[in-house]
Design an enzyme around this catalytic site. Sequence first.
Site, mmCIF file in Angstrom:
data_model
loop_
_atom_site.group_PDB
_atom_site.id
_atom_site.type_symbol
_atom_site.label_atom_id
_atom_site.label_comp_id
_atom_site.label_asym_id
_atom_site.label_seq_id
_atom_site.Cartn_x
_atom_site.Cartn_y
_atom_site.Cartn_z
ATOM 1 C CB SER A 100 -12.326 11.087 65.490
ATOM 2 O OG SER A 100 -11.018 11.510 65.787
ATOM 3 C CG ASP A 362 -7.438 7.456 60.499
ATOM 4 O OD1 ASP A 362 -6.786 8.497 60.702
ATOM 5 O OD2 ASP A 362 -8.390 7.088 61.222
ATOM 6 C CG HIS A 390 -10.035 10.339 60.927
ATOM 7 N ND1 HIS A 390 -9.556 9.431 61.848
ATOM 8 C CD2 HIS A 390 -10.642 11.317 61.655
ATOM 9 C CE1 HIS A 390 -9.848 9.851 63.058
ATOM 10 N NE2 HIS A 390 -10.515 10.985 62.980
#
Length: 423
Positions: A100, A362, A390
């Site tokens: 991320s 995602d 994710h």
Amino acid sequence: NSTFYKPGGPVFLQIGGEGTANPVWVVVGNMMELAEKYGAMAVLVEHRFYGESHPFTLLALENLRYLSSEQALADLANFRTWFGKEHNVAEAKWISFGGSYPGALSAWFRLKYPHLVHGAVASSAPVQAKVNFVEYLEVVQRSMSFYGTDECVDIVKQATSFITSIIHTEEGRTKLSAMFKTCKPLQGDIGDISTFANTLAGNFMGVVQYNRDNVAFEGRKTLNVSYICNIMVHGEGDPLERYATVNTVLGKLNNATCTDVAYNDTVSALRSTSYSTAEGGRQWMYQVCSEFAFLQSSDATSSQQPFGHLFPLSTQVQLCTDVFGPLFDLETITASVEWSNAMYGALMIGGTRIIFPNGSIDPWHALGVLPDTDVSSPALIPVYINGTAHCANMYPTSSTDLPSLVAARQKIDMLVGEFLSAV
């Protein structure tokens, strides 16, 4: 963690992000599986201003000017230099890992400090900053169709359409407050209305983002898209009642006794300069408003997302302004995003020996390097994982992993091996 380290081996650096650094990441997970194979020392560095890393005693605005990705990268460079000398691994090959926002930091660390880090794995990395991130909800809709059904999307749309039709009346807000168990009665101002709609959409956004990710080792509990879509399609009551049931189920999962939708309470919490009150929220909000935006608005058309249009971009920008002051307006946020993309290259990022794993369901993959991205170098390698969410590749191996995820981890393993063999 030097458990697997063999003299002369590499150092694997796990980069912390917008929260407390969890030591479990240098115990288990894909990076540690690779560390065992390649005889690597593993280290985890917490991001400044998060967790216990407090450069100042308060999160006052004048102090937050030192909170940025650029400063975080300099911290990593400083740490790498110090740790290398301290532990006699200055000449080792370092590979950075992150997922991320830390995934983007991993790529940018290799971009900005190539003499310090030999290669990078940048999982689910949103390397393109964007003001109005409408694609987030667009991917949520596609993911709901993929793991749920088109009927699930249509019923959510019916629920949100009904909310839109009654929320501007006192009677309607009273009904919604009762059904969704709001902590305070829902008010008729744009702040409460947008917070309410965003919170309910957020139930689906969060489930989609971590759908079937193997996150239990972190102590997190999640549901999956199939489960909440089953409620929407086969649950009791009309579409609005089913939408409320999803909210109740997720509230119980998160130990919430009511649904907090009071905009003024949100602003007050984000204005708090205490670390104990903020728990990362104020810090990340500052980075959102000053660097990346990533504002997940409802501005996409009704055919592209089913959550209505009650939290447009203007409400997201207003939150930045209300929390940090009038300088944080749309013009300034736009300029900050343009600067971030100029500084790091966005999807045209430079550099070599960077792996970009992304999951197809995602929502963050919309801002990442994908197989069809016109990359600046063949040494920037996308790994697209069909059916995963994710950072799925980062978690510990599970017997329920999709074949696409197994193959992706094998490819990442092979590429890391190639990186370590390269001069």
